[in-house]
Design a protein around this motif. Sequence first.
Motif, mmCIF file in Angstrom:
data_model
loop_
_atom_site.group_PDB
_atom_site.id
_atom_site.type_symbol
_atom_site.label_atom_id
_atom_site.label_comp_id
_atom_site.label_asym_id
_atom_site.label_seq_id
_atom_site.Cartn_x
_atom_site.Cartn_y
_atom_site.Cartn_z
ATOM 1 N N LEU A 1 63.266 17.814 5.910
ATOM 2 C CA LEU A 1 63.743 19.131 5.495
ATOM 3 C C LEU A 1 63.573 20.042 6.698
ATOM 4 N N ILE A 2 64.685 20.372 7.344
ATOM 5 C CA ILE A 2 64.633 21.165 8.568
ATOM 6 C C ILE A 2 65.025 22.600 8.269
ATOM 7 N N ILE A 3 64.177 23.518 8.679
ATOM 8 C CA ILE A 3 64.441 24.951 8.564
ATOM 9 C C ILE A 3 64.333 25.547 9.961
ATOM 10 N N SER A 4 65.419 26.117 10.439
ATOM 11 C CA SER A 4 65.398 26.765 11.743
ATOM 12 C C SER A 4 64.837 28.177 11.583
ATOM 13 N N VAL B 1 70.374 20.938 9.577
ATOM 14 C CA VAL B 1 69.517 22.084 9.261
ATOM 15 C C VAL B 1 69.805 22.551 7.833
ATOM 16 N N ALA B 2 68.813 22.460 6.962
ATOM 17 C CA ALA B 2 68.997 22.802 5.559
ATOM 18 C C ALA B 2 68.938 24.303 5.314
ATOM 19 N N ALA B 3 68.144 25.025 6.097
ATOM 20 C CA ALA B 3 67.980 26.461 5.883
ATOM 21 C C ALA B 3 67.644 27.121 7.208
ATOM 22 N N SER C 1 66.528 26.428 16.126
ATOM 23 C CA SER C 1 67.668 25.897 16.884
ATOM 24 C C SER C 1 68.345 26.951 17.743
ATOM 25 N N ASP C 2 68.143 28.240 17.404
ATOM 26 C CA ASP C 2 68.782 29.350 18.121
ATOM 27 C C ASP C 2 70.301 29.380 17.918
ATOM 28 N N PHE C 3 70.820 28.719 16.900
ATOM 29 C CA PHE C 3 72.257 28.728 16.637
ATOM 30 C C PHE C 3 72.760 30.162 16.523
ATOM 31 N N GLY D 1 59.945 22.326 9.351
ATOM 32 C CA GLY D 1 60.439 22.962 8.149
ATOM 33 C C GLY D 1 59.420 23.495 7.171
ATOM 34 N N LEU D 2 58.387 22.736 6.868
ATOM 35 C CA LEU D 2 57.506 23.131 5.774
ATOM 36 C C LEU D 2 56.723 24.401 6.084
#
Length: 457
Positions: A39-42, A120-122, A361-363, A394-395
């Motif tokens: 679960l990836i959160i940027s 990226v989930a969130a 990620s800096d997207f 993420g967590l």
Amino acid sequence: MTDPQAATDPQAPDPQAPTAPQAPADRPDTRPGPDDPYLIISSDCHAGLPTEEYRPYLEARFHRAFDTFLGERDARRAAATRLGIRNEAFAARWFQDHEEGLRGGWDPAQRLKELDGDGVAAEVVFPDADAVDSGTAAPFGVGLGLSGDQDPDLGMAGAQAHNRWLADFVSGHPERHCGVALLPVTADTGRVVAEIHRAKESGLGALMIPSMWVDKEPYHDRRYDPVWAAAAECAMPVLTHSGAAPRHEYGDHLGIYVSEVTWWPARPLWFLLWSGVFERHPGLRFGVAESGCWWLPNLLWFMDRLYLGAHGGKKLSPFAALKRPPHEYLDRQVFVCATNTKRRELAQRYEIGVDNILWGSDFPHPEGTWPDTRGWLTKTFHDIPVAETRRMLGLSAAEAFGFDTARLAPLARRIGPTPADLGQSADQPAVEASWARSREVGRHWLTDHDFPVLGAQ
């Protein structure tokens, strides 16, 4: 009294720490298995309208000033070119190669496509989608350039225009976006507090304050206490972000700017810490974004030693505003949105605190990991234990910004990379063992007992 165990163990839980949001009891158990996707959160992404399109979100009485601001864009871009900030050849190639994806800076559907592609989930959404031409700057330069030297009325008007748009932007999929409201904190305190509550009610989840107060009161001033109290009450983390700096001092020497640009957003940390803001407002969460975390271990070592009575601090008066050593405030209330986390920084994670590092990620900025986030993660995290990777990717961000991991879990299972995708070994006991000595040493200035930790109550 300080818990002696907490003083010697940087990973010990703090009984006063804010409680992380918990899923309701009737939710299914969504804890991942060892091989499940991440679960990836940027913790650091960016969005913003093309500047001229902010007009509908701006109060009509500011339209004339907005026209003047738009008319001065060419001069600002020319100055950026003169300073060497804008590499013309790179810019042309960047916009040409990523034309479709860059629309995700303001187009919600395109944005979800790009996030999914990166796994990226969130995300946590800061201003200024365009970091090359500044073509998506909020009105009156209050995006990443938010600073205490801006006109108070124009600064608040520009911030509110961006905040109104951002609330609309994140409303389609609120489970995936935490919008960061711009907060010109050096303005009239009553207006600032009102904007915190308005931003919260509109669906935004965090606050970005200026890194620089310039000629206004520094952040140790008690006039800001109502602001910190309101942020804590609304459970909105307060953040700084790299961008603002005294560029007029640098001349044409870009190297000076890039050497200092991550120092300015970090500076409020020690102003808030030593003045007792974290002590007076234990529910306040504070983060430093897109400034790396390489600077933190030595700073924390130095501040702890001063407080805990190292030789160099013995001649100083007691730090009466603090009731615990600096590392305890860090673990309780501070985090670092360490965008594009580097290998060198991960090697120092036990000094920083694994839970204090939030990846980003800096997207859609070119200095970020998009559109090759999976490749970046493989190069960076391939030998990091899976449990620690889950925290940093993420967590920890979910806890800091209040994301609902149960709602995000199905999406993460669909789009997230697995540990195997990142090249991480299935033999986790061996991976854990390879880092055992570093983990044991941790914050060496505490675990080595090289000065009287337990006697410094």
